[in-house]
Design a protein around this motif. Sequence first.
Motif, PDB file in Angstrom:
ATOM      1  N   HIS A 104       0.819  -1.212   0.000  1.00  0.00           N
ATOM      2  CA  HIS A 104       0.000   0.000   0.000  1.00  0.00           C
ATOM      3  C   HIS A 104       0.859   1.272   0.000  1.00  0.00           C
ATOM      4  N   CYS A 105       2.175   1.104   0.135  1.00  0.00           N
ATOM      5  CA  CYS A 105       3.081   2.258   0.111  1.00  0.00           C
ATOM      6  C   CYS A 105       3.731   2.330  -1.263  1.00  0.00           C
ATOM      7  N   ARG A 106       3.606   3.431  -1.914  1.00  0.00           N
ATOM      8  CA  ARG A 106       4.160   3.562  -3.262  1.00  0.00           C
ATOM      9  C   ARG A 106       5.637   3.948  -3.180  1.00  0.00           C
ATOM     10  N   VAL A 107       6.438   3.014  -2.645  1.00  0.00           N
ATOM     11  CA  VAL A 107       7.882   3.234  -2.561  1.00  0.00           C
ATOM     12  C   VAL A 107       8.509   2.837  -3.894  1.00  0.00           C
ATOM     13  N   ASP A 108       9.767   3.174  -4.061  1.00  0.00           N
ATOM     14  CA  ASP A 108      10.439   2.883  -5.327  1.00  0.00           C
ATOM     15  C   ASP A 108      11.071   1.498  -5.344  1.00  0.00           C
ATOM     16  N   MET A 109      11.722   1.119  -4.207  1.00  0.00           N
ATOM     17  CA  MET A 109      12.443  -0.149  -4.177  1.00  0.00           C
ATOM     18  C   MET A 109      12.283  -0.833  -2.830  1.00  0.00           C
ATOM     19  N   LEU A 110      12.491  -2.150  -2.845  1.00  0.00           N
ATOM     20  CA  LEU A 110      12.384  -2.971  -1.646  1.00  0.00           C
ATOM     21  C   LEU A 110      13.597  -3.893  -1.567  1.00  0.00           C
ATOM     22  N   GLN A 111      13.933  -4.270  -0.327  1.00  0.00           N
ATOM     23  CA  GLN A 111      15.086  -5.135  -0.124  1.00  0.00           C
ATOM     24  C   GLN A 111      14.880  -5.892   1.185  1.00  0.00           C
ATOM     25  N   GLY A 112      15.272  -7.164   1.217  1.00  0.00           N
ATOM     26  CA  GLY A 112      15.144  -7.914   2.459  1.00  0.00           C
ATOM     27  C   GLY A 112      15.243  -9.404   2.229  1.00  0.00           C
ATOM     28  N   TYR A 113      15.335 -10.155   3.322  1.00  0.00           N
ATOM     29  CA  TYR A 113      15.553 -11.594   3.236  1.00  0.00           C
ATOM     30  C   TYR A 113      14.404 -12.319   2.557  1.00  0.00           C
ATOM     31  N   ASP A 114      13.173 -11.802   2.682  1.00  0.00           N
ATOM     32  CA  ASP A 114      12.047 -12.483   2.036  1.00  0.00           C
ATOM     33  C   ASP A 114      12.148 -12.373   0.523  1.00  0.00           C
ATOM     34  N   LEU A 115      12.796 -11.336   0.041  1.00  0.00           N
ATOM     35  CA  LEU A 115      12.971 -11.136  -1.394  1.00  0.00           C
ATOM     36  C   LEU A 115      14.244 -11.804  -1.903  1.00  0.00           C
ATOM     37  N   GLY A 116      15.296 -11.746  -1.113  1.00  0.00           N
ATOM     38  CA  GLY A 116      16.551 -12.359  -1.534  1.00  0.00           C
ATOM     39  C   GLY A 116      17.642 -12.147  -0.505  1.00  0.00           C
ATOM     40  N   LYS A 117      18.301 -13.223  -0.103  1.00  0.00           N
ATOM     41  CA  LYS A 117      19.418 -13.138   0.829  1.00  0.00           C
ATOM     42  C   LYS A 117      20.701 -12.816   0.067  1.00  0.00           C
ATOM     43  N   PRO A 118      21.714 -12.288   0.757  1.00  0.00           N
ATOM     44  CA  PRO A 118      22.999 -12.038   0.082  1.00  0.00           C
ATOM     45  C   PRO A 118      23.567 -13.320  -0.505  1.00  0.00           C
ATOM     46  N   VAL A 119      24.091 -13.213  -1.733  1.00  0.00           N
ATOM     47  CA  VAL A 119      24.673 -14.362  -2.423  1.00  0.00           C
ATOM     48  C   VAL A 119      26.105 -14.030  -2.842  1.00  0.00           C
ATOM     49  N   TYR A 120      26.901 -15.058  -2.951  1.00  0.00           N
ATOM     50  CA  TYR A 120      28.292 -14.911  -3.379  1.00  0.00           C
ATOM     51  C   TYR A 120      28.331 -14.439  -4.833  1.00  0.00           C
ATOM     52  N   LEU A 121      29.134 -13.428  -5.104  1.00  0.00           N
ATOM     53  CA  LEU A 121      29.302 -12.925  -6.460  1.00  0.00           C
ATOM     54  C   LEU A 121      30.706 -13.268  -6.952  1.00  0.00           C
ATOM     55  N   PRO A 122      30.820 -14.109  -7.952  1.00  0.00           N
ATOM     56  CA  PRO A 122      32.142 -14.514  -8.445  1.00  0.00           C
ATOM     57  C   PRO A 122      32.840 -13.379  -9.174  1.00  0.00           C
ATOM     58  N   THR A 123      34.146 -13.492  -9.260  1.00  0.00           N
ATOM     59  CA  THR A 123      34.943 -12.547 -10.030  1.00  0.00           C
ATOM     60  C   THR A 123      35.342 -13.198 -11.349  1.00  0.00           C
ATOM     61  N   GLN A 124      36.046 -12.437 -12.185  1.00  0.00           N
ATOM     62  CA  GLN A 124      36.531 -12.992 -13.451  1.00  0.00           C
ATOM     63  C   GLN A 124      37.460 -14.172 -13.211  1.00  0.00           C
ATOM     64  N   ASP A 125      38.205 -14.099 -12.143  1.00  0.00           N
ATOM     65  CA  ASP A 125      39.147 -15.172 -11.836  1.00  0.00           C
ATOM     66  C   ASP A 125      39.177 -15.356 -10.334  1.00  0.00           C
ATOM     67  N   ASP A 126      38.467 -16.350  -9.844  1.00  0.00           N
ATOM     68  CA  ASP A 126      38.374 -16.523  -8.397  1.00  0.00           C
ATOM     69  C   ASP A 126      39.673 -16.985  -7.763  1.00  0.00           C
ATOM     70  N   ALA A 127      40.697 -17.191  -8.563  1.00  0.00           N
ATOM     71  CA  ALA A 127      42.008 -17.526  -8.006  1.00  0.00           C
ATOM     72  C   ALA A 127      42.817 -16.268  -7.697  1.00  0.00           C
ATOM     73  N   VAL A 128      42.329 -15.117  -8.164  1.00  0.00           N
ATOM     74  CA  VAL A 128      43.085 -13.877  -7.985  1.00  0.00           C
ATOM     75  C   VAL A 128      42.872 -13.333  -6.586  1.00  0.00           C
ATOM     76  N   VAL A 129      43.940 -12.971  -5.946  1.00  0.00           N
ATOM     77  CA  VAL A 129      43.874 -12.276  -4.674  1.00  0.00           C
ATOM     78  C   VAL A 129      44.105 -10.806  -4.958  1.00  0.00           C
ATOM     79  N   VAL A 130      43.216  -9.945  -4.489  1.00  0.00           N
ATOM     80  CA  VAL A 130      43.303  -8.529  -4.800  1.00  0.00           C
ATOM     81  C   VAL A 130      44.584  -7.939  -4.243  1.00  0.00           C
ATOM     82  N   ASN A 131      45.292  -7.183  -5.081  1.00  0.00           N
ATOM     83  CA  ASN A 131      46.546  -6.533  -4.699  1.00  0.00           C
ATOM     84  C   ASN A 131      46.245  -5.288  -3.899  1.00  0.00           C
ATOM     85  N   ALA A 132      46.746  -5.212  -2.680  1.00  0.00           N
ATOM     86  CA  ALA A 132      46.465  -4.082  -1.806  1.00  0.00           C
ATOM     87  C   ALA A 132      47.363  -2.883  -2.071  1.00  0.00           C
TER      88      ALA A 132
END
Length: 233
Positions: free
Chosen positions: A201-229
């Motif tokens: 009933h609220c005309r908000v723009d966006m929604l977020q939460g566990y019922d919609l989707g939990k955080p998921v792992y996002l792969p990189t181009q090369d999961d063997a790469v360790v980021v250079n600090a």
Amino acid sequence: MIRFWGQPRYSREPLKPIGYELFLRENLNGLWRVPNDFSRFTPCQITNLLKKTAPQLSQGMQRVSINLDIDQFIDSRFYRAFFAVKTQLPYLRISIELTEHSSSQIISDEQLVLAAKHFADANLHVILDDVGSGDNQINRVELLDPYVTEYKFAVQNFRPYESLNDIMPNLLFWHQLAAKHQKLFTIEGVESKKDLLILSHCRVDMLQGYDLGKPVYLPTQDDAVVVNADRCV
């Protein structure tokens, strides 16, 4: 090793995923954990990881937001690093979420406004995270109004409550303020079908939460790469 986990952000109408809020996670002894100290990760580490993650995002999910505490937000190294990513990956829609957390140092209004202006001028959208909580109160909202594109209201910050209707006056206050200031408005912390029914009933723009989707792992181009600090690549 660090990677992003992404929680999907949903448009309200139609109800569909349109991007991610990115959370930094660290692998220790084979387990992914929330880092104890986010401040030890440099802007280059974070943006290098973003550049390795972005090409793996599916079409339609290339709108991403990243949290910065106020100390990071006013640090010009973050602005420059994210601006470089925006230049190299123009298809990526990057938003910076200014968290509600306090700083251990004194930060002037001038520093905060200048930082917000830098991000906005670079077309890096500024989101005020968790409005009505912590330091993201009405004074900060008014101060940064020219440079902010979105407010996020976190219903989980007001728990425990019996029903979402119990905090509706607070939610509606920020919803109406967003409309008055012509800002997008997102509700996060949606954790049940009952929450969704009430919020329909609220005309908000966006929604977020566990019922919609939990955080998921996002792969990189090369999961063997360790980021250079040490340097940006």
